[in-house]
Design a protein around this motif. Structure first.
Motif, short mmCIF file in Angstrom:
data_model
loop_
_atom_site.label_atom_id
_atom_site.label_comp_id
_atom_site.label_asym_id
_atom_site.label_seq_id
_atom_site.Cartn_x
_atom_site.Cartn_y
_atom_site.Cartn_z
N ASN A 194 -67.61 107.55 -36.23
CA ASN A 194 -68.28 108.09 -35.04
C ASN A 194 -68.70 106.98 -34.08
N ILE A 195 -69.15 105.86 -34.62
CA ILE A 195 -69.53 104.73 -33.77
C ILE A 195 -68.30 104.17 -33.07
N SER A 196 -67.22 104.04 -33.78
CA SER A 196 -65.98 103.53 -33.20
C SER A 196 -65.47 104.47 -32.10
N TYR A 197 -65.54 105.76 -32.37
CA TYR A 197 -65.13 106.76 -31.38
C TYR A 197 -66.02 106.67 -30.13
N ALA A 198 -67.33 106.58 -30.36
CA ALA A 198 -68.26 106.47 -29.23
C ALA A 198 -67.97 105.21 -28.42
N LEU A 199 -67.69 104.11 -29.08
CA LEU A 199 -67.35 102.88 -28.39
C LEU A 199 -66.12 103.08 -27.50
N THR A 200 -65.10 103.68 -28.05
CA THR A 200 -63.86 103.89 -27.30
C THR A 200 -64.07 104.78 -26.08
N ILE A 201 -64.70 105.93 -26.27
CA ILE A 201 -64.84 106.84 -25.13
C ILE A 201 -65.81 106.32 -24.09
N HIS A 202 -66.84 105.59 -24.52
CA HIS A 202 -67.79 105.06 -23.54
C HIS A 202 -67.20 103.88 -22.76
N ILE A 203 -66.43 103.04 -23.43
CA ILE A 203 -65.77 101.96 -22.68
C ILE A 203 -64.82 102.55 -21.65
N HIS A 204 -64.06 103.54 -22.04
CA HIS A 204 -63.10 104.13 -21.11
C HIS A 204 -63.80 104.84 -19.95
N ARG A 205 -64.87 105.57 -20.24
CA ARG A 205 -65.59 106.21 -19.14
C ARG A 205 -66.18 105.16 -18.21
N GLY A 206 -66.76 104.11 -18.78
CA GLY A 206 -67.34 103.05 -17.97
C GLY A 206 -66.33 102.33 -17.12
N ILE A 207 -65.15 102.07 -17.67
CA ILE A 207 -64.09 101.42 -16.89
C ILE A 207 -63.70 102.33 -15.72
N GLY A 208 -63.59 103.62 -15.99
CA GLY A 208 -63.27 104.56 -14.92
C GLY A 208 -64.33 104.56 -13.82
N HIS A 209 -65.60 104.53 -14.22
CA HIS A 209 -66.68 104.49 -13.23
C HIS A 209 -66.64 103.19 -12.41
N LEU A 210 -66.42 102.08 -13.09
CA LEU A 210 -66.36 100.80 -12.37
C LEU A 210 -65.18 100.77 -11.41
N ALA A 211 -64.02 101.21 -11.89
CA ALA A 211 -62.82 101.18 -11.05
C ALA A 211 -62.92 102.13 -9.86
N GLY A 212 -63.71 103.18 -10.01
CA GLY A 212 -63.85 104.15 -8.94
C GLY A 212 -64.92 103.81 -7.90
N ARG A 213 -65.66 102.76 -8.13
CA ARG A 213 -66.71 102.36 -7.19
C ARG A 213 -66.10 101.78 -5.93
N GLN A 214 -66.38 102.42 -4.81
CA GLN A 214 -65.82 101.95 -3.54
C GLN A 214 -66.43 100.63 -3.09
N GLY A 215 -67.72 100.43 -3.32
CA GLY A 215 -68.39 99.24 -2.82
C GLY A 215 -68.34 98.04 -3.74
N LEU A 216 -67.64 98.15 -4.85
CA LEU A 216 -67.59 97.05 -5.82
C LEU A 216 -66.63 95.98 -5.32
N LYS A 217 -67.19 94.81 -4.98
CA LYS A 217 -66.36 93.76 -4.43
C LYS A 217 -66.51 92.42 -5.14
N CYS A 237 -65.44 94.95 -20.25
CA CYS A 237 -65.64 96.07 -21.19
C CYS A 237 -67.10 96.21 -21.59
N ARG A 238 -67.82 95.11 -21.70
CA ARG A 238 -69.26 95.17 -21.98
C ARG A 238 -69.99 95.87 -20.84
N TRP A 239 -69.66 95.48 -19.61
CA TRP A 239 -70.26 96.13 -18.45
C TRP A 239 -69.96 97.63 -18.47
N ALA A 240 -68.72 97.96 -18.76
CA ALA A 240 -68.29 99.36 -18.79
C ALA A 240 -69.05 100.14 -19.85
N LEU A 241 -69.20 99.57 -21.04
CA LEU A 241 -69.92 100.24 -22.12
C LEU A 241 -71.35 100.54 -21.71
#
Length: 125
Positions: free
Chosen positions: A91-114, A32-36
């Motif tokens: 607002n900080i809590s909301y930003a945390l939530t949406i950024h973690i979720h966007r980051g998780i989506g980006h990480l999970a969607g990376r084809q070359g992530l092994k 989650c830290r990486w995702a954020l």
């Protein structure tokens, strides 16, 4: 919303399970830290507006942020200001939530992530 705890949606949990398997990272909070940070480096606002935090993945802010809580909090406050939001606790809590979720989506969607090395290479970009 509150910064006392970080909760995730069921789709984010499913993506984290995949990421744990791929990278070998065992802890939700580390991924989650990486995702954020990955999401915060993207200057565009997240498209996600509402997140249903319906999974059983929940961690305290202290567990999520660890020794770097002040840094993560400062980054989130700065992001709120950049996005035109007052850095209130909600607002900080909301930003945390949406950024973690966007980051998780980006990480999970990376084809070359092994593995962890691939995560580190993302930080060098």
């Amino acid at each position: 919303m509150s910064l006392d705890s970080v909760r995730l949606s069921q789709p984010a949990k499913d993506q984290l399970i995949k990421l744990k398997r791929i990278t070998g990272i065992k802890n939700w909070n580390t991924l989650c830290r990486w995702a954020l940070v990955l999401s915060l480096q993207d200057p565009s606002p997240p498209l996600v507006r509402e997140v249903d935090t319906d999974s059983n993945v929940e961690m305290s802010w202290k567990t999520f942020a660890g020794a770097y809580g002040d840094i993560y909090l400062a980054l989130l406050k700065q992001r709120c200001l950049v996005d035109g939001q007052e850095p209130t606790e909600d607002n900080i809590s909301y930003a945390l939530t949406i950024h973690i979720h966007r980051g998780i989506g980006h990480l999970a969607g990376r084809q070359g992530l092994k593995n962890v090395s691939d995560l580190i290479s993302l930080a060098a970009v």
